[in-house]
Design an enzyme around this catalytic site. Structure first.
Site, PDB file in Angstrom:
ATOM      1  N   SER A   1       0.793  -1.202  -0.117  1.00 33.79           N
ATOM      2  CA  SER A   1       0.185  -0.020  -0.047  1.00 33.79           C
ATOM      3  C   SER A   1       0.887   1.279  -0.100  1.00 33.79           C
ATOM      4  O   SER A   1       2.132   1.218   0.573  1.00 33.79           O
ATOM      5  CB  SER A   1      -0.898   0.039   1.440  1.00 33.79           C
ATOM      6  OG  SER A   1      -1.557   1.274   1.367  1.00 33.79           O
TER       7      SER A   1
ATOM      8  N   TYR B   1      -1.824  -0.407  10.073  1.00 33.38           N
ATOM      9  CA  TYR B   1      -1.924  -0.778   9.033  1.00 33.38           C
ATOM     10  C   TYR B   1      -0.718  -0.460   8.095  1.00 33.38           C
ATOM     11  O   TYR B   1       0.057  -1.294   7.275  1.00 33.38           O
ATOM     12  CB  TYR B   1      -3.385  -0.536   8.451  1.00 33.38           C
ATOM     13  CG  TYR B   1      -3.527  -0.843   6.710  1.00 33.38           C
ATOM     14  CD1 TYR B   1      -3.652  -2.366   6.462  1.00 33.38           C
ATOM     15  CD2 TYR B   1      -3.217   0.105   5.875  1.00 33.38           C
ATOM     16  CE1 TYR B   1      -3.801  -2.476   5.098  1.00 33.38           C
ATOM     17  CE2 TYR B   1      -3.578  -0.134   4.556  1.00 33.38           C
ATOM     18  CZ  TYR B   1      -3.771  -1.491   4.039  1.00 33.38           C
ATOM     19  OH  TYR B   1      -3.862  -1.796   2.734  1.00 33.38           O
TER      20      TYR B   1
END
Length: 257
Positions: free
Chosen positions: A152, A166
């Site tokens: 990501s 995250y």
């Protein structure tokens, strides 16, 4: 066998984890449409996973759905065994299964959330990669292949104010991608990552922010969110012989963010 020697008639199976929806489903559909037999892994969304399988079959491909939680070693072993017994030798793994743990500042994040995010996003990806290497490595009698980890842009941007936990898990995935790529570079296996930016999927709503895409789009130089299909195109390229000299790379698909 050199990666570039694969032809469509003998393409090996590709396992896509967390493939019942979002980026995983888009990857499974695209890879399936390009002649790879696909194992559509899911943890909970059985109906959605079966729908993806039907879409792949309708496009002329081969696919099966396999339930399994990548954080469980037993489940991972079963996913790989089922794939190879039903679809044949392995050629690719897409480590897409992941959870955000929801929105929370670091000062408010729960220990259980951190543990679960790391279990799925890091332990799960490493366990799946371990089995993929065992089955694909030329050193162990395999035919070579490719691993694509879904990272990501949060790994680089930090996930500040939303999900630093995250982002940290995806930073680990980037390090793992580079390290494993160098470890198996002489064994016919390429390892890369795709780092999506702001993508229109149910991920945002599931994290408790249904308006996030709309709110964040102006921060992207292209002024829009991307689609799961746009991310899938990058994954397909990295899996294919077209990327035969590409390994240890983190491909950012984020509209310039």
């Amino acid at each position: 066998m050199h990666m570039g020697e694969w032809n469509k008639g003998e393409q090996g199976a590709v396992i896509v984890t967390g493939a019942s929806r979002g980026i995983g489903a888009a990857v499974a559909r695209l890879v399936g449409a390009h002649g790879f037999p696909v194992a559509v892994n899911f943890a909970k969304g059985e109906t959605a996973a079966q729908e993806v399988v039907l879409q792949i079959i309708a496009s002329g491909g081969r696919a099966i759905a396999i339930q399994g939680d990548v954080a469980s070693e037993d489940d991972v072993m079963r996913i790989f065994e089922t794939t190879m017994s039903e679809l044949g030798p392995l050629q690719g793994l897409v480590n897409n299964a992941g959870i955000t743990g929801g929105f929370a500042r670091v000062e408010e994040v729960q220990a259980e959330t951190i543990r679960r995010v790391l279990e799925v996003n890091i332990t799960g990806a490493i366990l799946c990669a371990r089995e993929a290497v065992k089955n694909m490595s030329l050193r162990r009698g395999g035919r070579g292949g490719a691993i694509v980890n879904i990272s990501s842009l949060a790994a680089r941007l930090g996930g500040t104010g939303e999900w630093v936990h995250y982002a940290a898990s995806k930073g680990a995935i980037n390090s793992f991608t580079i390290g494993l790529a160098r470890e198996v570079a002489q064994e016919g296996i390429r390892v890369n990552a795709v780092a999506p930016g702001l993508i229109e999927t149910e991920l945002h709503a599931l994290s408790g922010a249904p308006d996030r895409v709309e709110r964040m789009s102006p921060t992207v130089p292209m002024q829009r969110a991307g689609t799961a299909e746009e991310v899938a195109e990058g994954v397909l390229w990295l899996l294919s012989p077209a990327a035969s000299y590409t390994t240890g790379t983190i491909l950012e698909i984020g509209g310039g963010r």
